[in-house]
Design a protein around this motif. Structure first.
Motif, mmCIF file in Angstrom:
data_model
loop_
_atom_site.group_PDB
_atom_site.id
_atom_site.type_symbol
_atom_site.label_atom_id
_atom_site.label_comp_id
_atom_site.label_asym_id
_atom_site.label_seq_id
_atom_site.Cartn_x
_atom_site.Cartn_y
_atom_site.Cartn_z
ATOM 1 N N VAL A 104 0.883 -1.176 0.000
ATOM 2 C CA VAL A 104 0.000 0.000 0.000
ATOM 3 C C VAL A 104 0.916 1.220 0.000
ATOM 4 O O VAL A 104 2.126 1.096 0.178
ATOM 5 N N SER A 105 0.333 2.382 -0.182
ATOM 6 C CA SER A 105 1.171 3.588 -0.145
ATOM 7 C C SER A 105 1.831 3.703 1.229
ATOM 8 O O SER A 105 1.324 3.188 2.229
ATOM 9 N N THR A 106 2.962 4.380 1.259
ATOM 10 C CA THR A 106 3.690 4.515 2.522
ATOM 11 C C THR A 106 2.838 5.159 3.621
ATOM 12 O O THR A 106 2.808 4.653 4.747
ATOM 13 N N PRO A 107 2.105 6.237 3.340
ATOM 14 C CA PRO A 107 1.251 6.800 4.409
ATOM 15 C C PRO A 107 0.178 5.813 4.886
ATOM 16 O O PRO A 107 -0.127 5.760 6.078
ATOM 17 N N MET A 108 -0.389 5.033 3.971
ATOM 18 C CA MET A 108 -1.397 4.038 4.368
ATOM 19 C C MET A 108 -0.742 2.954 5.219
ATOM 20 O O MET A 108 -1.320 2.510 6.214
ATOM 21 N N CYS A 109 0.459 2.539 4.858
ATOM 22 C CA CYS A 109 1.167 1.526 5.639
ATOM 23 C C CYS A 109 1.468 2.048 7.049
ATOM 24 O O CYS A 109 1.345 1.315 8.028
ATOM 25 N N LEU A 111 -0.303 4.158 8.677
ATOM 26 C CA LEU A 111 -1.584 4.110 9.387
ATOM 27 C C LEU A 111 -1.898 2.680 9.822
ATOM 28 O O LEU A 111 -2.329 2.448 10.960
ATOM 29 N N GLU A 112 -1.690 1.709 8.924
ATOM 30 C CA GLU A 112 -1.895 0.301 9.290
ATOM 31 C C GLU A 112 -1.007 -0.084 10.469
ATOM 32 O O GLU A 112 -1.458 -0.768 11.402
ATOM 33 N N ASN A 113 0.242 0.347 10.430
ATOM 34 C CA ASN A 113 1.178 0.010 11.507
ATOM 35 C C ASN A 113 0.833 0.715 12.809
ATOM 36 O O ASN A 113 1.123 0.202 13.888
ATOM 37 N N GLN A 114 0.184 1.855 12.705
ATOM 38 C CA GLN A 114 -0.306 2.536 13.909
ATOM 39 C C GLN A 114 -1.442 1.721 14.534
ATOM 40 O O GLN A 114 -1.533 1.581 15.748
ATOM 41 N N PHE A 115 -2.304 1.169 13.688
ATOM 42 C CA PHE A 115 -3.437 0.365 14.151
ATOM 43 C C PHE A 115 -2.963 -0.970 14.724
ATOM 44 O O PHE A 115 -3.385 -1.379 15.804
ATOM 45 N N LEU A 116 -2.099 -1.676 13.996
ATOM 46 C CA LEU A 116 -1.567 -2.968 14.434
ATOM 47 C C LEU A 116 -0.051 -2.967 14.271
ATOM 48 O O LEU A 116 0.482 -3.473 13.282
ATOM 49 N N PRO A 117 0.675 -2.399 15.245
ATOM 50 C CA PRO A 117 2.124 -2.266 15.094
ATOM 51 C C PRO A 117 2.871 -3.604 14.993
ATOM 52 O O PRO A 117 3.944 -3.658 14.429
ATOM 53 N N LYS A 118 2.307 -4.662 15.486
ATOM 54 C CA LYS A 118 2.981 -5.969 15.447
ATOM 55 C C LYS A 118 2.179 -6.948 14.600
ATOM 56 O O LYS A 118 1.969 -8.097 14.978
ATOM 57 N N PHE A 119 1.747 -6.486 13.418
ATOM 58 C CA PHE A 119 0.876 -7.278 12.558
ATOM 59 C C PHE A 119 1.449 -8.669 12.284
ATOM 60 O O PHE A 119 0.769 -9.676 12.473
ATOM 61 N N ASN A 149 -4.527 2.681 -1.095
ATOM 62 C CA ASN A 149 -4.488 1.253 -0.794
ATOM 63 C C ASN A 149 -4.896 0.362 -1.958
ATOM 64 O O ASN A 149 -4.808 -0.848 -1.849
ATOM 65 N N HIS A 150 -5.316 0.922 -3.066
ATOM 66 C CA HIS A 150 -5.614 0.125 -4.254
ATOM 67 C C HIS A 150 -4.552 0.422 -5.306
ATOM 68 O O HIS A 150 -4.362 1.577 -5.691
ATOM 69 N N MET A 151 -3.881 -0.626 -5.766
ATOM 70 C CA MET A 151 -2.848 -0.447 -6.774
ATOM 71 C C MET A 151 -3.454 -0.054 -8.119
ATOM 72 O O MET A 151 -4.512 -0.550 -8.496
ATOM 73 N N TRP A 152 -2.761 0.813 -8.804
ATOM 74 C CA TRP A 152 -3.092 1.137 -10.181
ATOM 75 C C TRP A 152 -2.930 -0.133 -11.001
ATOM 76 O O TRP A 152 -2.112 -1.002 -10.678
ATOM 77 N N LYS A 153 -3.719 -0.306 -12.034
ATOM 78 C CA LYS A 153 -3.778 -1.579 -12.749
ATOM 79 C C LYS A 153 -2.411 -2.038 -13.244
ATOM 80 O O LYS A 153 -2.112 -3.233 -13.169
ATOM 81 N N GLU A 154 -1.551 -1.154 -13.715
ATOM 82 C CA GLU A 154 -0.223 -1.576 -14.174
ATOM 83 C C GLU A 154 0.637 -2.049 -13.004
ATOM 84 O O GLU A 154 1.399 -3.002 -13.124
#
Length: 172
Positions: A104-109, A111-119, A149-154
């Motif tokens: 995912v984009s770095t800012p989204m990652c 945020l994910e790591n803030q939510f679950l730092p030990k995923f 969080n959604h990759m561009w098709k390419e």
């Protein structure tokens, strides 16, 4: 939605449409012009403008929404974690099971790591039950995203090739 269906393996699934689409059948039957196309293989192709300023705006809006609506009101679901492990064990009777954490984009990652730092630690039992785990978040900056969080098709094609090669290496 699937829990209220008797038939889940028919196409088209009229029971699903009647029970879950609230009378909007006419919109499904007409060919619509739009930015999405569902391919026969299940890929939902989304075509949106990818100019930097437009993508940046979509990403900011998505991040702001997640920070406001999701992060403060969500917590780890132990039920979902348990079912992940049960699903892996069920699927292993039918073949190999690989877990993949998509980039995912770095800012989204962040945020994910803030939510679950030990995923990865949290899903360690699921990883152990699987036939392999590929965490692609170390390559977040390799890909382009339509909204964070959604990759561009390419980029999706590029990530799919990498995943296919990774799986191929494990099958020898």
């Amino acid at each position: 939605m699937l829990a209220n269906l008797y038939f889940v393996n028919v196409n088209p699934n009229f029971e699903y449409l009647i029970k879950n689409c609230g009378g909007m059948y006419h919109t499904m039957l007409r060919k619509q012009k739009g930015n999405m196309f569902l391919h026969d293989d299940g890929w939902l192709e989304v075509n949106v403008p990818m100019e930097h300023s437009i993508v940046e705006k979509r990403q900011k809006e998505k991040l702001d929404e997640y920070k406001k609506s999701n992060l403060p009101h969500r917590e780890l679901s132990h039920t979902r974690l348990r079912y992940l492990k049960e699903t892996i064990n069920f699927l292993k009777d039918h073949g190999r099971v690989y877990l993949v954490r998509l980039p995912v984009s770095t800012p989204m990652c962040q945020l994910e790591n803030q939510f679950l730092p030990k995923f990865n630690e949290i899903i360690s039992e699921a990883i152990a039950a699987s036939d392999g785990y590929l965490d692609m978040t170390n390559e977040n900056d390799t890909y382009l995203y339509t909204d964070g969080n959604h990759m561009w098709k390419e980029s999706g094609k590029q990530a799919s090739r990498k995943l296919a090669e990774w799986i191929k290496q494990r099958q020898h």
